[in-house]
Write an enzyme that holds these catalytic residues in place. Structure first.
Site, PDB file in Angstrom:
ATOM      1  N   CYS A   6     -26.498 -22.397 122.312  1.00 43.85           N
ATOM      2  CA  CYS A   6     -27.866 -21.870 122.351  1.00 43.85           C
ATOM      3  C   CYS A   6     -28.752 -22.773 121.502  1.00 43.85           C
ATOM      4  O   CYS A   6     -28.299 -23.820 121.033  1.00 43.85           O
ATOM      5  CB  CYS A   6     -27.928 -20.403 121.901  1.00 43.85           C
ATOM      6  SG  CYS A   6     -27.668 -20.107 120.135  1.00 43.85           S
ATOM      7  N   ASN A  50     -27.772 -21.845 117.282  1.00 46.23           N
ATOM      8  CA  ASN A  50     -26.395 -21.501 116.921  1.00 46.23           C
ATOM      9  C   ASN A  50     -26.343 -20.526 115.743  1.00 46.23           C
ATOM     10  O   ASN A  50     -25.487 -20.616 114.884  1.00 46.23           O
ATOM     11  CB  ASN A  50     -25.566 -22.762 116.642  1.00 46.23           C
ATOM     12  CG  ASN A  50     -24.060 -22.517 116.583  1.00 46.23           C
ATOM     13  OD1 ASN A  50     -23.375 -23.101 115.753  1.00 46.23           O
ATOM     14  ND2 ASN A  50     -23.528 -21.671 117.441  1.00 46.23           N
ATOM     15  N   CYS A  91     -27.573 -17.008 116.610  1.00 46.95           N
ATOM     16  CA  CYS A  91     -27.624 -15.676 117.235  1.00 46.95           C
ATOM     17  C   CYS A  91     -26.698 -15.603 118.451  1.00 46.95           C
ATOM     18  O   CYS A  91     -25.581 -15.102 118.364  1.00 46.95           O
ATOM     19  CB  CYS A  91     -29.046 -15.303 117.641  1.00 46.95           C
ATOM     20  SG  CYS A  91     -30.158 -14.945 116.266  1.00 46.95           S
ATOM     21  N   ARG A  92     -27.169 -16.109 119.586  1.00 48.28           N
ATOM     22  CA  ARG A  92     -26.451 -15.889 120.845  1.00 48.28           C
ATOM     23  C   ARG A  92     -25.142 -16.648 120.957  1.00 48.28           C
ATOM     24  O   ARG A  92     -24.107 -16.058 121.293  1.00 48.28           O
ATOM     25  CB  ARG A  92     -27.359 -16.245 122.038  1.00 48.28           C
ATOM     26  CG  ARG A  92     -28.562 -15.338 122.142  1.00 48.28           C
ATOM     27  CD  ARG A  92     -29.537 -15.799 123.204  1.00 48.28           C
ATOM     28  NE  ARG A  92     -30.128 -17.080 122.807  1.00 48.28           N
ATOM     29  CZ  ARG A  92     -30.879 -17.833 123.592  1.00 48.28           C
ATOM     30  NH1 ARG A  92     -31.124 -17.451 124.830  1.00 48.28           N
ATOM     31  NH2 ARG A  92     -31.386 -18.971 123.164  1.00 48.28           N
ATOM     32  N   SER A  93     -25.139 -17.954 120.710  1.00 50.05           N
ATOM     33  CA  SER A  93     -23.895 -18.702 120.916  1.00 50.05           C
ATOM     34  C   SER A  93     -22.805 -18.350 119.910  1.00 50.05           C
ATOM     35  O   SER A  93     -21.639 -18.236 120.297  1.00 50.05           O
ATOM     36  CB  SER A  93     -24.141 -20.210 120.987  1.00 50.05           C
ATOM     37  OG  SER A  93     -24.676 -20.722 119.797  1.00 50.05           O
ATOM     38  N   ASP A  96     -33.312 -14.235 124.109  1.00 50.16           N
ATOM     39  CA  ASP A  96     -33.120 -14.633 122.721  1.00 50.16           C
ATOM     40  C   ASP A  96     -33.583 -13.512 121.791  1.00 50.16           C
ATOM     41  O   ASP A  96     -34.785 -13.223 121.707  1.00 50.16           O
ATOM     42  CB  ASP A  96     -33.897 -15.917 122.449  1.00 50.16           C
ATOM     43  CG  ASP A  96     -33.536 -16.537 121.113  1.00 50.16           C
ATOM     44  OD1 ASP A  96     -32.975 -15.835 120.251  1.00 50.16           O
ATOM     45  OD2 ASP A  96     -33.822 -17.736 120.941  1.00 50.16           O
TER      46      ASP A  96
END
Length: 154
Positions: free
Chosen positions: A8, A11, A13-15, A127
């Protein structure tokens, strides 16, 4: 061994959530030896030489609600050798896909995809840095990871 890199923007939050959720799902199935899983950023904002920022506190709290620890996870930037090192490079949204294609020149081996492209409802993982909906991001990430794991189950 199947090597997966979740990607993401920062690096934080999401990934990293996808990395940790996938590791937990793999652990629950007793398949840890079959997978190598990491995550990385397409931007340098949260990364620097020698380490990077930890998982964003609100994402860390959401992961903790589901029994997943992110202790020790630090942001890292995608590396020049990641395309060759990983079997799957999985972005969270179109901007991530474009950044991966710019970084690696092309996708001759068809390794780059979006997480939710593996589900019945392809879309971006919104996001939570902007939406502030960390629970929705977690649900999307879990859905995508379960779909990938299903694809990779003989």
């Amino acid at each position: 061994m199947i090597k997966i890199l979740f990607v993401c923007h920062g690096n934080i939050c999401r990934s990293p959530a996808a990395e940790l959720v996938m590791k937990e799902l793999v652990r629950q199935q007793g398949r840890e030896r079959e997978f190598y899983i990491e995550s990385a950023a397409t931007s340098w904002e949260e990364c620097w030489n020698g380490g990077g920022n930890p998982v964003y506190p609100e994402m860390a709290r959401e992961l903790k609600k589901h029994g997943i620890s992110c202790e020790g996870k630090q942001a890292r930037h995608i590396a020049p050798g990641d395309y060759e090192a990983f079997d799957m490079l999985i972005g969270m949204d179109e901007a991530n896909r474009r950044s991966l294609l710019r970084a690696y020149g092309d996708d001759p081996e068809g390794k780059i995809s979006l997480l939710l492209d593996h589900t019945d409802r392809p879309r971006a993982v919104a996001d939570p840095w902007y939406t502030r909906d960390f629970a929705a991001a977690y649900r999307d990430i879990e859905e995508g990871c379960l779909a990938i794991l299903s694809e990779l189950t003989p």
